[in-house]
Motif scaffolding. Sequence first.
Motif, mmCIF file in Angstrom:
data_model
loop_
_atom_site.group_PDB
_atom_site.id
_atom_site.type_symbol
_atom_site.label_atom_id
_atom_site.label_comp_id
_atom_site.label_asym_id
_atom_site.label_seq_id
_atom_site.Cartn_x
_atom_site.Cartn_y
_atom_site.Cartn_z
ATOM 1 N N THR A 80 0.815 -1.211 0.000
ATOM 2 C CA THR A 80 0.000 0.000 0.000
ATOM 3 C C THR A 80 0.852 1.266 0.000
ATOM 4 O O THR A 80 0.329 2.378 0.073
ATOM 5 N N SER A 81 2.170 1.096 -0.091
ATOM 6 C CA SER A 81 3.055 2.255 0.136
ATOM 7 C C SER A 81 2.840 3.364 -0.903
ATOM 8 O O SER A 81 2.802 4.546 -0.550
ATOM 9 N N LYS A 85 1.416 7.324 -0.206
ATOM 10 C CA LYS A 85 2.193 8.532 -0.520
ATOM 11 C C LYS A 85 1.434 9.522 -1.387
ATOM 12 O O LYS A 85 1.854 10.667 -1.544
ATOM 13 N N LEU A 86 0.323 9.089 -1.978
ATOM 14 C CA LEU A 86 -0.433 10.005 -2.845
ATOM 15 C C LEU A 86 -0.977 11.164 -2.001
ATOM 16 O O LEU A 86 -1.638 10.942 -0.988
ATOM 17 N N PRO A 87 -0.683 12.415 -2.434
ATOM 18 C CA PRO A 87 -1.187 13.557 -1.649
ATOM 19 C C PRO A 87 -2.709 13.493 -1.507
ATOM 20 O O PRO A 87 -3.400 13.232 -2.484
ATOM 21 N N GLY A 88 -3.181 13.708 -0.305
ATOM 22 C CA GLY A 88 -4.622 13.680 -0.057
ATOM 23 C C GLY A 88 -5.088 12.375 0.557
ATOM 24 O O GLY A 88 -6.188 12.302 1.110
ATOM 25 N N VAL A 133 -9.437 2.805 1.295
ATOM 26 C CA VAL A 133 -8.665 4.047 1.336
ATOM 27 C C VAL A 133 -9.558 5.164 1.851
ATOM 28 O O VAL A 133 -10.721 5.237 1.476
ATOM 29 N N ALA A 134 -8.987 6.048 2.693
ATOM 30 C CA ALA A 134 -9.679 7.285 3.052
ATOM 31 C C ALA A 134 -8.850 8.444 2.539
ATOM 32 O O ALA A 134 -7.627 8.480 2.732
ATOM 33 N N ALA A 135 -9.513 9.377 1.855
ATOM 34 C CA ALA A 135 -8.794 10.515 1.282
ATOM 35 C C ALA A 135 -9.651 11.763 1.408
ATOM 36 O O ALA A 135 -10.818 11.690 1.794
ATOM 37 N N ALA A 144 -6.101 6.464 -5.592
ATOM 38 C CA ALA A 144 -5.247 5.692 -4.690
ATOM 39 C C ALA A 144 -5.456 4.181 -4.856
ATOM 40 O O ALA A 144 -4.517 3.403 -4.707
ATOM 41 N N LEU A 145 -6.707 3.785 -5.174
ATOM 42 C CA LEU A 145 -6.985 2.346 -5.335
ATOM 43 C C LEU A 145 -6.072 1.746 -6.398
ATOM 44 O O LEU A 145 -5.574 0.634 -6.261
#
Lengths: 788, 287
Positions: A80-81, A85-88, A133-135, A144-145
């Motif tokens: 999941t790394s 790291k994706l902003p948000g 994922v929570a964003a 992110a998925l």
Amino acid sequence: MTQAQQVDRKLSPAAGFWLRNREVLKKEFSVIGTRVPRIESKNKVTGEARYAADMKFPGMLYGKILRSPYAHAKIISIDTSKAEKLPGVKAVVTGKDTIGARYGLWRLREETMDEQGLALDKVRYVGDEVAAVAAIDEDTAIEALDLIDVKYDVLPALLTPEDAVKDGAPEIHEGIKNNISVNRRIEVGNVDTAWDKCDFVMSDTFKTQVVQHVPMENLASVSIFDSTGKLTVYTSTQSAYFVQCLLAMALGMKEGDIRIIRTFTGGGFGCKLELMGDAFCSALLSKVTGKPVRIAYTRRETFVNSRQKTSMKMDVKVGVKKDGKIHAVEFSTTLDGGAHHSYNVTTTMITGILGTLPYRIPNYRYNGRHVYTNLPVTGAMRGHGAMQPVFALDHMIDLIAKQIGVDPAAMRIMNATQPGDVKIPNICHVSSCGLQEAIAGSAERMNWREKYGKLPDGHGLGIGSYGFFCGALYNYFNTKRPYAECWVRVNQDGTVHIFTLMAEIGQGCDTVISMIVAEVLGVGLDAVTIKSDDTGIVTGDTGAFSSRTTMMAGNAAKAAAEDARRQLFIAAGAKLGLKVQDAFDIKDGNIFIVRTGESMTIAEAAMAHQNANKGAPVLGRGIFTPSSHLQEGTVVSPTWSFGSQVLEVKVDKETGQVSVLNSATAHDCGIALNPLAVEGQLEGSIHMALGYALTEICKFDDKGYMINANFQDYKILSALDMPPVDSIVIDTDDIHGPFGGKEAGEGLTIPTAPAIANAIYDAVGVSIKSLPITPEKILRALKEKEGK
Amino acid sequence: MRLPKFEYLGPKTVQEACSLLAQHGDKAKVMAGGTDVLNVMKERKIRPEYLIGLRAISDLSYIKADADGIKIGALTTLTDLANSAVVKEKFPCLAEVPMKMATVQIRNMGTIGGNLCNAAPSADTAPILICLGAKAKIAGPKGERVVALEDFFTGPGKTVLGKGELLVEIQVPNQPAKTAGAYLKMSRVSVDLAIVGVGVVVTREGDSCKDIKITLGAVAPTPIRAKKAEAVVKGKKIDDALLEEAGKIASQEAKPIDDVRGSAFYRTEIVKVYTKRAIKQAMEQAK
């Protein structure tokens, strides 16, 4: 049914009523029996109503669920790394972030509990939950998925029960040999010796398909773990109670530390009756982030990742006497359960009960087995465990009737279940039953005698009959709370507040509960406010399923209102000079002594009660838990509804297309507490059941991916496809129901599929034994028949 | 589902639209009503960087009659097509088509140009327009060109439109006297895509069929003419045996596939029946 049928709506309110027991209505109810539009309808049509997906809270995050692309695979690793790291992105969770608890509906049978919120080691269908994922917004969460890297070891996918039960097939759940997880058997009389005593015996195989509930509103939840470590979940559900209990199991919390608030719920039909990914994953993500998290399902997710209706393959053998009397039935069914049990442990049993409910069957054997496959999870759906066996048996009756030369409607009346019947000893005992009247009534309304067998070629009449629960519950869930609970507070200004946990999901139970309380307290509906959405207030009610609402929540509300009324009488009696022999009455907002006519308002009585009790308000409490003298672990249904439906169809012999021209349905719902609601249920039921009979089917490709999880290719009927709907209410005044009421929610969906099959058989002489009955199946059958 | 990210471009003229199309090529997609393109974008089947909305081009929605026939602007909604007095008068079989499509709400948004350029084999407006000999006027960087609608489709979702080109107008020529048509659509429920669509236009002479065109929808990669079936009927006196024969031959010309909506077997059978019925209905209308 492609051409828009321009039809006159033939709803006949008062005129359509056939009151078998008029004595009952002489009681002069003021609210019960009147036609009351749903009390929350204005909130809905004005847009005031907020649904779960409308909820917003400060700092709220948006969740999405990563789902398995494979029907059956081991999870080797999840990285999941990149997604983290994706902003948000605020959190990514997988099975490793859960406590790994198994949960399920049969808590007394641990071995049946087969669900985990997120996959730990393997996935079992295309769409199984793998990560969440929570964003800060939904777009970021979706992005992110794609960044979560899951390595799978793909296993052979078992997409049919036939493949799943083969020796050597991989086990979908470890230790379940041949993937057969439940076997249920019912024996009544002696089937083995019965066949010799039959004059005519017929065997055949019937199949039903997987369909989805398609509630108007998709599933959605907002979960909020606050800084005290307690959890509040706003969710669209039929059972706040089940969500609360199952979440407690899945998260390792106390039930009392979880508060479920049911938002306005846009339909359920059985697919919002458990803990689903939206509530579980949003709760887990909220726990990790400390922020409110919302997960709103897409339509595809509602199709694939809530629940679907169990498909069945049924082998049926029926033996009759030459006059048409049923002597023996042997019924074996295989349930395609999909990847988890859901309600199917129950379904495997009740299919055997509901199949036998409409008719007297002296010798009966039922074998049900539940098979896991690598398809989406199937479970409860409106008409639960009844639509499949009744399609098979009630179509079989017409096939037999034709062979032995008996009128199918007459054969049904001859065999119909009657009041006092013991269907299955210690399991299914019938109190009130208006089935014979219902068969006669629906047939008469459709001019059966003049029309059956005498219509022009291509036109046909068909009949179907049914019975259903009024609140069934095996207490394998092991609830410690009352089955239904209600509080009624009468305020000093004469207003009445009702507190219950029965879920208003569009079926009208807020309205009928309010009507019951208003009737008992002698007030108008405008004086009543109902709160039914919060486990933080009333805790006892398992929810809206099994057509239990009116029977159970209605009885609890009646008891609570009577308790409140008693308190009002006591307070009023002190002021009005009550004598021991005096009788009270309560009406139009007033309490009065019958002998003297001395009266005071309910508001005054409530005030008097508070003055005498240091301000404590009048608070009535009521519960309803049916007691059962039947054997433990059997289904508890205080009573049963019955009914019959007749349809007229036209079949285009060149295209196989079916047009439903007319319908009449006679439903025994005890006393119709709100006739408008009964008629609404009937229209909705016919709509849903015609789709089941004619057009609806979930289709999967050879990898187990659902290829029509949208409304372009999963066809539900529109208003243009609806036939005229005529209703006949059979009032039987049941002793168990509040004011004699029984269910009107699910039973009505049962007769349509067999009635359609029977009408087609009458119209063109072909028998279609698998649902949905598509034009292609009819055309192929007609060609085969011509070829012979 | 949410829409993926894209940039919306709103040209105000046809020229502007064409130059945007030429500039962005495959990265751009045209939106004429949005009832199809937004759905496929939501499903991530296509992910254009630019969506060129034609809504702001005011002079593309019209229905005009002239000496040759009628001209229909590409942005004419299906509702407007159904309600047009001139279409009802001159080509009643065309005016009936939109009412067999989708729902009121979608007909209010969807356009004839969108239905044709989407180039679904099942496009409902195509069969009857092809039978009527309609032409497509196309604007592009090199000016305008006109092609027969019959030659407009090249495959599922594919048309003759080149880089920078836009369909701007449908031209329907006047028909000879005693000419009428019918479009029969088979679908699973009232609101649905066609499993089979059969369009027929006949010119009648006494009890005979002087001229006929038959176009089949949803049974081949594009709408197709059933020319062999036409040849069987053309110039002949119509009777039931001939109609049976025409239907049978049309069904042999169809090249249907199995899909989620229907099987090749069923489609073939329906072409047989609906060709027969559509010819009969058109002949009745042409009296």
